[in-house]
Design a protein around this motif. Structure first.
Motif, short mmCIF file in Angstrom:
data_model
loop_
_atom_site.label_atom_id
_atom_site.label_comp_id
_atom_site.label_asym_id
_atom_site.label_seq_id
_atom_site.Cartn_x
_atom_site.Cartn_y
_atom_site.Cartn_z
N VAL A 146 17.12 62.76 25.12
CA VAL A 146 16.39 63.22 23.94
C VAL A 146 16.48 62.19 22.82
CG1 VAL A 146 16.23 65.02 22.16
CG2 VAL A 146 16.73 65.65 24.53
N ALA A 173 14.44 59.02 23.79
CA ALA A 173 13.01 59.28 23.76
C ALA A 173 12.48 59.38 22.33
CB ALA A 173 12.68 60.56 24.53
N VAL A 174 13.21 60.06 21.45
CA VAL A 174 12.75 60.23 20.07
C VAL A 174 12.81 58.90 19.31
CG1 VAL A 174 13.25 61.36 17.86
CG2 VAL A 174 13.26 62.69 19.97
N PHE A 196 10.00 56.81 20.46
CA PHE A 196 8.74 57.34 19.92
C PHE A 196 8.50 56.80 18.52
CE2 PHE A 196 6.15 60.38 17.59
CZ PHE A 196 5.07 60.56 18.45
N PRO A 226 12.87 62.99 32.43
CA PRO A 226 12.92 62.51 31.04
C PRO A 226 11.97 61.34 30.78
CG PRO A 226 15.13 62.86 31.88
CD PRO A 226 14.19 63.00 33.04
N ILE A 257 8.08 62.82 31.19
CA ILE A 257 7.77 63.72 30.07
C ILE A 257 7.68 62.92 28.78
CG2 ILE A 257 8.69 65.59 28.65
CD1 ILE A 257 9.80 66.79 31.30
N GLY A 258 8.59 61.98 28.59
CA GLY A 258 8.56 61.15 27.39
C GLY A 258 7.29 60.34 27.27
N LEU A 298 4.24 62.70 26.57
CA LEU A 298 4.27 63.16 25.18
C LEU A 298 3.99 62.02 24.20
CD1 LEU A 298 7.25 65.69 25.13
CD2 LEU A 298 4.80 66.19 25.01
N PHE A 339 7.27 65.98 18.77
CA PHE A 339 7.76 65.31 19.98
C PHE A 339 9.17 65.77 20.31
CE2 PHE A 339 10.04 62.04 22.21
CZ PHE A 339 9.15 61.57 23.16
N TYR A 383 10.06 67.88 23.64
CA TYR A 383 10.90 67.13 24.58
C TYR A 383 12.25 67.83 24.78
CZ TYR A 383 12.89 63.09 26.97
OH TYR A 383 13.47 62.26 27.89
N ILE A 438 13.58 69.32 28.34
CA ILE A 438 14.73 68.65 28.98
C ILE A 438 16.00 69.49 28.89
CG2 ILE A 438 16.22 66.59 28.91
CD1 ILE A 438 13.36 66.14 30.03
#
Length: 142
Positions: free
Chosen positions: A7, A10-11, A14, A79, A82-83, A86, A124, A128, A132
């Motif tokens: 998480v 991914a964030v 992003f 992960p 999906i990442g 998104l 997001f 996410y 997850i």
């Protein structure tokens, strides 16, 4: 306990790779432009490829974990996939932008702003994290 590593990675990716916030490749007038708050279909594609490559490195090759309770022999692609999905769907200005420049919600403007990046990052993160950590979606290969 849940593993917050995917998480977090991914964030952060992003935010860093949102086209037009820090960098846009290719830019509107040059190959690389910084902080122009613009985007395009080509730059979203390039940034999505960069996002995919970096999230693969951090989650699959390096194996970033915040809480690692057990090990798996097979790679969990959820992960990553999906990442990336998104990232594309929530890139401000591609499908929608919340808030927009002239209206609260704009569609397909291919522009962004700091507030929209913040709102889209929160969206997001929420989607996410739910997929997850709560739903625990897994895609194993191998």
């Amino acid at each position: 306990m849940s593993d917050w590593g995917p998480v977090f990675v991914a964030v952060v990716l992003f935010i860093l790779l949102t086209p037009g916030l820090l960098i846009q490749i290719p830019g509107k007038h040059q190959l690389v432009e910084f902080g122009n708050f613009q985007t395009s279909g080509v730059s979203i594609l390039v940034h999505s490829i960069l996002y995919f490559a970096l999230i693969c490195v951090f989650l699959l090759a390096v194996g970033v974990h915040v809480c690692h309770l057990y090990s798996k022999e097979m790679a969990d692609w959820a992960p990553v996939l999906i990442g990336v999905v998104l990232f594309v769907l929530l890139t401000p200005g591609l499908l929608f932008q919340l808030p927009g420049h002239n209206r609260q919600l704009e569609f397909g403007s291919l522009k962004t702003n700091g507030k929209a990046v913040a709102v889209h990052t929160l969206i997001f993160f929420a989607i996410y994290a739910v997929l997850i950590l709560v739903v625990r979606v897994h895609i194993y290969t191998g």
